[in-house]
Design an enzyme around this catalytic site. Structure first.
Site, mmCIF file in Angstrom:
data_model
loop_
_atom_site.group_PDB
_atom_site.id
_atom_site.type_symbol
_atom_site.label_atom_id
_atom_site.label_comp_id
_atom_site.label_asym_id
_atom_site.label_seq_id
_atom_site.Cartn_x
_atom_site.Cartn_y
_atom_site.Cartn_z
ATOM 1 C CE LYS A 35 -3.345 1.792 3.410
ATOM 2 N NZ LYS A 35 -2.969 3.152 3.196
ATOM 3 C CE LYS A 92 5.014 0.866 -2.272
ATOM 4 N NZ LYS A 92 4.045 1.528 -1.421
ATOM 5 C CE LYS A 152 4.829 7.987 -2.463
ATOM 6 N NZ LYS A 152 5.058 7.800 -1.020
ATOM 7 C CG ASP A 187 -2.781 1.047 -2.652
ATOM 8 O OD1 ASP A 187 -1.569 1.277 -2.775
ATOM 9 O OD2 ASP A 187 -3.504 1.599 -1.811
HETATM 10 P P1 ADP Z 1 6.015 3.996 0.506
HETATM 11 O O1 ADP Z 1 7.253 3.898 -0.309
HETATM 12 O O2 ADP Z 1 5.397 2.659 0.788
HETATM 13 O O3 ADP Z 1 5.013 4.939 -0.083
HETATM 14 P P2 ADP Z 1 7.739 5.324 2.412
HETATM 15 O O4 ADP Z 1 8.891 4.378 2.450
HETATM 16 O O5 ADP Z 1 7.909 6.572 1.620
HETATM 17 O O6 ADP Z 1 6.410 4.590 1.946
HETATM 18 O O7 ADP Z 1 7.394 5.643 3.952
HETATM 19 C C1 ADP Z 1 6.381 6.524 4.333
HETATM 20 C C2 ADP Z 1 6.793 7.221 5.623
HETATM 21 O O8 ADP Z 1 6.863 6.271 6.699
HETATM 22 C C3 ADP Z 1 8.163 7.881 5.533
HETATM 23 O O9 ADP Z 1 8.088 9.161 6.123
HETATM 24 C C4 ADP Z 1 9.072 6.969 6.332
HETATM 25 O O10 ADP Z 1 10.129 7.634 6.954
HETATM 26 C C5 ADP Z 1 8.105 6.394 7.365
HETATM 27 N N1 ADP Z 1 8.518 5.056 7.829
HETATM 28 C C6 ADP Z 1 8.637 3.934 7.090
HETATM 29 N N2 ADP Z 1 9.039 2.893 7.862
HETATM 30 C C7 ADP Z 1 9.180 3.367 9.123
HETATM 31 C C8 ADP Z 1 9.565 2.784 10.383
HETATM 32 N N3 ADP Z 1 9.867 1.490 10.504
HETATM 33 N N4 ADP Z 1 9.611 3.605 11.479
HETATM 34 C C9 ADP Z 1 9.297 4.910 11.378
HETATM 35 N N5 ADP Z 1 8.916 5.516 10.235
HETATM 36 C C10 ADP Z 1 8.852 4.756 9.116
HETATM 37 MG MG MG Z 2 7.674 4.769 -2.138
#
Ligand code: ADP
Ligand code: MG
Length: 272
Positions: free
Chosen positions: A9, A14, A40, A126
Site C-alpha cells: 500500500k 516500501k 512519486k 494497492d
Molecule cells: P512507501 O514507499 O510505501 O510509499 P515510504 O517508504 O515513503 O512509503 O514511507 C512513508 C513514511 O513512513 C516515511 O516518512 C518513512 O520515513 C516512514 N517510515 C517507514 N518505515 C518506518 C519505520 N519502521 N519507522 C518509522 N517511520 C517509518
Molecule cells: Mg515509495
C-alpha cells in the site's frame, strides 16, 4: 541474479525499507540496483541524497528514444548502488501504470543496467493492475515481498497483491517470497501478521519496529544504514537483507476472502 520486488500500500514504508535493504546488501558486497516504479519518484531519494532529478519518463517526454543516454536515466547512489526512477505522467494526465511499462521496456532496449547481483523493484501496488503488475507479469521480478503493517487496509492491499501473484504464478516463475512487517504499533501486530502469513502460505521474513531514527535519517536524506549504522534499527535492516539474499522459501500464495481477513484483523485489533 536475484530479481526481487517490494509491493504494498502507498505510504506503508516500501521505499524506506527497500533503500535500507539495498544499502545493507551493497555493504555486504553485492552489486545492487533499485528501480522505483511509483509516480512519486522518491524511491531512491535516501540512496541519492536528493529526489531523482531525471526519471526515465522525463527523458522519454523530452527526447527521441535514440537521443537518450544511459547516464541520463541511470544514477549512482550510496555505496555505488545503481538508482533508477521510472517516473510518471504529469499529475492528472495519463496513466501511471503505462509509464512503468514504457520505462522498463526502454531500460531493456538500451541495456542501461549492467549485470547486478540484486535488482530490486519498488512498486506502488494497492491493487495489482495494469502497469503496476508489469514487473511480475513480464518476469522482471521473480521473488515478491509484500510490505504490510497490521492495519486492515494494509492487509487488504497485501491480500490483493497476493491474488495478483497467484494469477501470474500459474503461467510464470513469479513467487511470493514473504511478508515484511513494518510496524504501525497496532495491538498484537506481530502475531496478527504471523497468522496472516500462515493463511497466505508464506512467512513473515521480518518485523520492523516503528522507530524515530527512520524519520531522523529521512530528514537527513539518508538511510538508517548510512545515518545510524550502529543503531538497533540498522541491525534489523541488515538481518532482513541477509534473509532476502539467502531466501529460497518461495510459494504460490493462497489469498483470503475479505470476510476472513476482516475477522482475522478484528480478533487481534481488539487486544491491548
Ligand atoms: P512507501 O514507499 O510505501 O510509499 P515510504 O517508504 O515513503 O512509503 O514511507 C512513508 C513514511 O513512513 C516515511 O516518512 C518513512 O520515513 C516512514 N517510515 C517507514 N518505515 C518506518 C519505520 N519502521 N519507522 C518509522 N517511520 C517509518
Ligand atoms: Mg515509495
Amino acid at each position: 541474479m536475484k530479481k526481487i520486488a517490494f509491493y504494498g500500500k502507498g505510504g506503508i514504508g516500501k521505499s524506506t525499507t527497500a533503500s535500507n535493504v539495498s544499502a545493507a546488501l551493497s555493504l555486504m558486497g553485492k552489486k545492487v540496483c533499485q528501480i522505483g516504479c511509483d509516480p512519486k519518484n522518491d524511491s531512491t531519494r535516501l540512496l541519492l541524497g536528493h529526489i531523482c532529478k531525471e526519471t526515465v519518463l522525463d527523458q522519454v517526454r523530452r527526447k527521441d528514444p535514440d537521443e537518450i543516454c544511459k547516464e541520463d536515466i541511470v544514477h549512482t547512489g550510496f555505496h555505488d548502488i545503481i538508482c533508477v526512477e521510472a517516473g510518471g505522467p504529469e499529475p492528472g494526465v495519463g496513466c501511471a501504470g503505462r509509464g512503468i511499462i514504457v520505462a522498463l521496456q526502454l531500460l531493456d532496449k538500451m541495456k542501461a543496467i549492467p549485470d547486478m547481483d540484486v535488482t530490486l523493484y519498488d512498486v506502488l501496488g494497492d491493487v495489482v493492475c495494469g502497469g503496476f503488475s508489469m514487473p511480475i507479469r513480464e518476469g522482471y521480478a521473480k521473488e515478491i515481498y509484500i510490505v504490510s503493517s497490521g492495519e486492515l487496509m494494509s492487509l487488504y492491499a497485501a491480500n490483493n497483491i497476493a491474488k495478483g501473484i497467484r494469477r501470474f504464478a500459474a503461467r510464470g516463475e513469479v513467487r511470493l517470497a514473504g511478508i515484511i512487517g513494518n510496524s504501525r504499533n497496532v495491538p498484537g501486530e506481530k502475531e496478527l501478521l504471523t497468522e496472516f502469513c500462515k493463511k497466505l502460505n508464506t512467512r513473515l521474513v521480518a518485523f520492523i519496529p516503528r522507530d524515530k531514527i527512520v524519520n531522523l535519517a529521512e530528514n537527513h536524506k539518508q538511510t538508517v544504514l548510512s545515518y545510524a549504522p550502529e543503531s538497533s534499527q540498522a541491525d534489523v535492516y541488515r538481518a532482513l537483507a541477509k534473509t532476502i539474499w539467502e531466501n529460497t522459501e518461495l510459494s504460490i500464495p493462497t489469498p483470503m476472502t475479505f470476510d476472513e481477513l476482516e475477522k482475522l484483523a478484528g480478533t487481534y485489533g481488539t487486544q491491548d
